[in-house]
Design an enzyme around this catalytic site. Structure first.
Site, mmCIF file in Angstrom:
data_model
loop_
_atom_site.group_PDB
_atom_site.id
_atom_site.type_symbol
_atom_site.label_atom_id
_atom_site.label_comp_id
_atom_site.label_asym_id
_atom_site.label_seq_id
_atom_site.Cartn_x
_atom_site.Cartn_y
_atom_site.Cartn_z
ATOM 1 N N CYS A 60 6.024 -1.340 -2.459
ATOM 2 C CA CYS A 60 5.548 -0.266 -1.574
ATOM 3 C C CYS A 60 6.376 -0.154 -0.294
ATOM 4 O O CYS A 60 6.278 0.828 0.432
ATOM 5 C CB CYS A 60 4.084 -0.462 -1.227
ATOM 6 S SG CYS A 60 3.043 -0.556 -2.687
ATOM 7 N N ASN A 103 -2.461 6.024 -3.638
ATOM 8 C CA ASN A 103 -1.379 5.127 -3.223
ATOM 9 C C ASN A 103 -0.207 5.307 -4.191
ATOM 10 O O ASN A 103 -0.322 4.967 -5.365
ATOM 11 C CB ASN A 103 -1.929 3.688 -3.260
ATOM 12 C CG ASN A 103 -0.869 2.636 -2.977
ATOM 13 O OD1 ASN A 103 0.329 2.912 -2.968
ATOM 14 N ND2 ASN A 103 -1.317 1.423 -2.748
ATOM 15 N N HIS A 125 2.725 3.541 4.935
ATOM 16 C CA HIS A 125 2.431 3.485 3.504
ATOM 17 C C HIS A 125 0.936 3.741 3.310
ATOM 18 O O HIS A 125 0.100 3.143 4.000
ATOM 19 C CB HIS A 125 2.824 2.112 2.946
ATOM 20 C CG HIS A 125 2.287 1.876 1.581
ATOM 21 N ND1 HIS A 125 2.438 2.794 0.565
ATOM 22 C CD2 HIS A 125 1.554 0.854 1.046
ATOM 23 C CE1 HIS A 125 1.844 2.341 -0.522
ATOM 24 N NE2 HIS A 125 1.299 1.176 -0.262
#
Ligand code: ACO
Length: 325
Positions: free
Chosen positions: A111, A278, A248
């Site tokens: 990520c 996500n 993020h």
């Protein structure tokens, strides 16, 4: 010498899956998912590949920047969910774009991948190896999650976001920090396939994403504010001078926790995870593209980008949004 972002683009798969749709697959509810994560829905690939989504996002970033594919000198794709080991996603994107003059490679920092790729591009540009770069975060994590595990399958969405950046004399990216802690690798892992040769029988631990959600949560809330503070210090800026923190999009409680630790209002932390979930390395560039296209990024505005994820990996970048040279 520095580097500034002059174009953004993104691409999402067509299929949209709501929390109620997921409640038909696993024992969960819209209420539980929204309350614990802030996620309301996500785009899921029904065939779109990481390379296809990345190429679409890149094309849009180039159009936004007013540049042609053959002008690109460096193309980095951040991904942890490529369908192919070789060739790299970046080489596939290069081919479909016709970015014939680019050096292309992939980078995996989960990520935090987009941040790590942006940092790499900055280093290339600053050192004079190249004059511009196309940087992409692209994921189809839906193919790596266990759709019977309600603890993980509700979190992720698929998509790609890209930025085109080029050298500038000053401004643009002001500072960067990156960190990794491999000792904590077990808290979020995915073994993609068994590795076998005539002498070794590979044993696959788990083909799906396995996560210790609480560990990830406490890592993010503890380390990310420290990284951001470090990057701000390097840029000689105070958190109060930054207009937007583009983080993020793991979940809204993590983002609110980070805002609290920095002593800031959460309204300076834009979020799109309610709509797209996500998307790992694609989260930051997709959100940046949304903000750019909505006209929320003004010339001279100070931004912080920060990514964090498996590895463990985390990083932060301070930049001056300047499309004009
Ligand atoms: N629906 C309903 N119940 C669920 C679900 C679900 N989707 N998932 C878990 N539960 C249940 C569990 O089974 C458990 O039930 P039990 O008490 O009967 O055993 C209960 O809810 C609590 O489970 P926990 O895992 O302890 O739930 P928690 O409050 O920690 O929330 C969550 C889980 C949302 C994942 C949280 O840990 C979190 O936000 N972690 C951060 C991790 C993250 O965002 N990861 C994203 C990937 S990594 C990254 O992007 C950096």
């Amino acid at each position: 010498m520095s580097m500034r972002i002059i174009g953004t683009g993104s691409a999402l798969p067509e299929k949209y899956v709501t929390n109620n749709d997921l409640a038909e697959l696993v024992d969960t509810s819209d209420e539980w998912i929204r309350e614990r994560t802030g996620i309301g829905g996500r785009h899921v690939s029904t065939g779109e590949t990481v390379a296809e989504l990345a190429a679409l996002a890149c094309g849009r970033a180039l159009a936004d920047a007013g540049r042609r594919a053959d002008q690109v000198e460096l193309l980095i794709v951040a991904t942890c969910s490529p369908e192919t080991g070789i060739p790299s996603v970046a080489c596939q994107v290069q081919s479909s774009l016709g970015a014939v003059n680019a050096v292309a490679f992939d980078l995996n920092a989960a990520c935090a991948g987009f941040l790590f790729a942006l940092h790499t591009a900055w280093a290339y540009v600053q050192s004079g190896i190249c004059r511009n770069a196309l940087i992409v975060g692209a994921e189809v994590l839906s193919k790596l999650v266990d759709w019977t595990d309600r603890g993980t399958c509700i979190l992720f969405g698929d998509g790609a976001g890209a930025v085109f950046a080029e050298q500038c004399d000053r401004g643009g990216i002001l500072s960067f920090v990156q960190h990794s802690d491999g000792r904590k690798g077990e808290v979020l892992r995915c073994d993609s396939r068994a590795l076998t040769n005539p002498y070794v029988r590979g044993v696959m631990q788990s083909p799906w994403v396995k996560m210790d959600g609480r560990e990830v949560f406490s890592f993010a809330v503890r380390q990310v504010p420290t990284g951001i503070t470090e990057a701000l210090k390097q840029a000689h800026l105070k958190a109060e001078e930054v207009e937007l923190f583009v983080l993020h999009q793991a979940n809204f409680r993590i983002i609110e926790g980070i805002a609290r630790r920095l002593g800031l209002d959460a309204d300076r932390f834009p979020m799109n995870l309610d709509r797209v979930g996500n998307m790992s390395s694609a989260s930051i560039p997709v959100l940046l593209d949304e903000l750019n296209r909505a006209g929320r990024l003004k010339e001279g505005m100070k931004l912080v980008l920060s990514g964090f994820g498996a590895g463990l990996t985390w990083g932060a970048c301070v930049l001056n949004w300047q499309r004009e040279c």
